[in-house]
Each structure stands twice: as C-alpha cells, then as structure tokens.
Design an enzyme around this catalytic site. Sequence first.
Site, mmCIF file in Angstrom:
data_model
loop_
_atom_site.group_PDB
_atom_site.id
_atom_site.type_symbol
_atom_site.label_atom_id
_atom_site.label_comp_id
_atom_site.label_asym_id
_atom_site.label_seq_id
_atom_site.Cartn_x
_atom_site.Cartn_y
_atom_site.Cartn_z
ATOM 1 N N GLY A 142 5.832 7.944 4.306
ATOM 2 C CA GLY A 142 4.937 8.595 3.358
ATOM 3 C C GLY A 142 5.183 8.193 1.913
ATOM 4 N N ASP A 199 -2.064 4.129 -3.132
ATOM 5 C CA ASP A 199 -0.705 3.611 -2.971
ATOM 6 C C ASP A 199 -0.511 2.305 -3.735
ATOM 7 O OD1 ASP A 199 -0.704 5.702 -1.249
ATOM 8 O OD2 ASP A 199 -0.719 4.495 0.573
#
Length: 425
Positions: A142, A199
């Site tokens: 994560g 991300d």
Amino acid sequence: MNESIFIPQPAQVALERFPIAMGNEPEYTSALGAAWASGRVNLIGEHTDYNDGFVLPIAVDRVVAFAGQARGDGIVRLWSSQFEEYAQFSLEGMPETFEQQSNTLPRWARHVLAVIAELTRAGVTLCGFDAVINGDVPVGGGMSSSAAIEVAAAQACVLFSNGQFTIGVEGATFTPIEVAALCQHAEWIATGVQVGILDQAASCLGRPGQAVLFVCRSLEYRYLPFDTQDLSLVVIDTSVRRELADSAYNERRRQCEEAAQMLRDIILQHEPENQSARTIRALRDVTQEQFDLYGAQLPDVLRRRAGYIIAEDARVLQAARLLDEGSIGNVGPLLWKTHAGLRDDYEVSSVELDTLVEIARKVPGVLGARMLGGGFGGCTINLVRSEVVETLRYVVNKEYPARTGGLEASIDICKAAGGPGYRWV
Ligand code: GLA
C-alpha cells in the site's frame, strides 16, 4: 533535476552489488550511476484520483533504486535484490514487442519493460543497460512499490541514455507530471489495473517535509508544509495481500463513472435549465448539495460509492486548509471518517485493516487512522502523538495476533523525506 549529494541506503547497497551481480561484461558505455524514486503515503484522498478529484500524498523515506551502467547494445539486464532474480529483455521493436516480451518476465520486471515501452512510444531513443534493483518500499503493502519502481526506471533510463532525454521543469523533454502520466500508463499495460495518477504523481513530485495537494483533473499541484514535529506518521502492515484487489479496483472505477453519468441525467431531469450540470464528467463535478437532493435516486451500491467519493474530496480540501494553518493534528479525525467510508460505502477494506484501525482507536494519543491505498490488504496509516508510538506498538503486537488468529503486523514510522534522485559514482 540536480544530482543528489545524499544516496539513500537501498541505492548504496545496489551500487555495491552491481559488480557482483553483473560481472564485468559487456563493455559498458557509461560510468556507474544510481537513480531512485520514493514510495508514497497518501494522507487523505483515497480513490478520488480516477474521479478527477483531489489527493494529498507525501513521498516517504522508502525508495526503489536502480544502480547500473549503459551498454553498447539494445539489451536491458536486471537483477532484483528483493526477489533474487534476473530478468532480461530487448529494446528492439519496442513498443510493439511489449506484449510478447512481457509474458516471459517476472512481475517486477514487467513494470520496467512497460516504462520503456511508454518512453519509446513517446519517441525517446534508449540505450540498453545492466542494473541492480533494490528497495525498501514494502512490496504490495500500500506504499506504492510499483509506482516507485516505474518512476525509478524512468530516472534510470535518463541516466543511461547518454543525454537522449531529460526530466525537469524548464526546457526538459518531460516534466515530472508527464513522467507520472507515462508511468501511470505503464502500470495499466503492466498489470491491467486502470489506476489513477496518485501514486506516480506522488513519487515524481515528492519533496522532503512537504505534502502535495494534487488536482487529478488539471494536474495542478501545490506544496503544503508537512512538519510533523511532535506527531508521527505510523504505517502498520496487516501482512495480508489479496489478489482480488485488481478486479475490484477496476469495478469501483466503472461504478463511479456510471454513478456520475446517472447523477448528471437525474439532475438534468429535475433542473433542465442547469447549464453547469451538463458539464458533469466525473463525481468530482457533483456537489454535496446535489448529492443530498438526488443521490437517493441512484441504485444502492452506486449511491454509496458516490457518497463516499464526494465526501472524501471535501475532506481532502479541509485537510489541505489544516496543513496550511499548521494544524496537522486536526487532520486526525478526518482519517477515521475516511476509514468508515472506505469500509462501509466503498467496501474496499478488510477484516484485518478494520481490526488495526479499531485497535488504534482505543489508544489515547492516536489522532486518526485509516486504511491506505487501494485496499483489501496492505497497511493502515496512523497519525499519532510521538510519545505514544511505543504504546501503540505494544498494543498492536499484543492484540492484532490475538484477534486475527496469529497474524503479525509490522510497524514503521514514515517521514515526508522522499523524492526522486540520481547520482553518478
Ligand atoms: C491505488 C492506485 C491509485 C489510487 C489508490 C486509491 O494505489 O494506484 O491510483 O486510486 O489505489 O486511492
């Protein structure tokens, strides 16, 4: 981007391993160099990126690093220290040969090949290289290990391409945001998951001591002070990974698109004169008032998905205001709310993630906690008064195994210390 003075430890290790892993052939056409990129922790704004909304990540002090040298031919040879595995592919015929070559590679190497495919698609001529890849971003945990390997791969290509292209703000071939978008597409072709840009943007834009308020539609961004002083950002890993995450992710994305279209049509049915409703393209464009008025007309699942996203976008902006004011601690209560939304309405949490959040909630001095990233496994983030970090560690180590049939959670403290970099040696 300027050459870095500081070399993160994983890059240092990769540099040391390079001669051992690669031997001394072929004849290299560049000096030895290292390039790296960070993993990220998203403070708030989960699943809002592909809804054209807002996110507020920091790049953390965990990196994926490439250390290597350019070759005179079109071969890329890689050694992954983490997976203890070689991979090799050819630049010849790229990007057309991507599919065929990708099928023969281990998963970690597909991300590198995919970045190279996207760079060649963008018109860059690359040189082959040998590199050792090493990192300390937990894989699948994560913190975006895959974005980190992609952005580091793009940086490595800059390093080993003999000046064919550059990344920078002015006069460079690509801006950092363009690299983020390119790496996002690389993730699509490498994994089939239609990820948003969070991300890769966080990894490309990260700066020590700062969070980035990123607008996923316009790709505009603003740095905010993230000076935690007496607070710590604690990342707790459930130690559980779930494959299911990929298909569920694409499904959430489709559901949000459907909900946005339906809301637009419902609003226009009731308010045919409403010009701005005609421009609704994503959930980002639906106001809380509109949702309160018309959300009940959506099918139950879509109503809950949309309700979470619309509220989460508002929380991101609220958190950004708090960082601007220097009130980081007050972001804590927003994290509990995000977790509840992800658990009950967006349905991407897991028993283990919920357990960690419940355990944290009982520890005085934990200001907020929530699951992090795509969901279904991985980590939680916890905003914690520094003096209770050890208490939290003690309680988690005691209660988590007892409540999960023996699972162990690992606990890390992360700092906004990241950002991409390179160094010749
Ligand atoms: C994954 C994706 C991101 C984002 C998060 C959820 O990390 O790669 O684009 O959607 O999930 O916020």
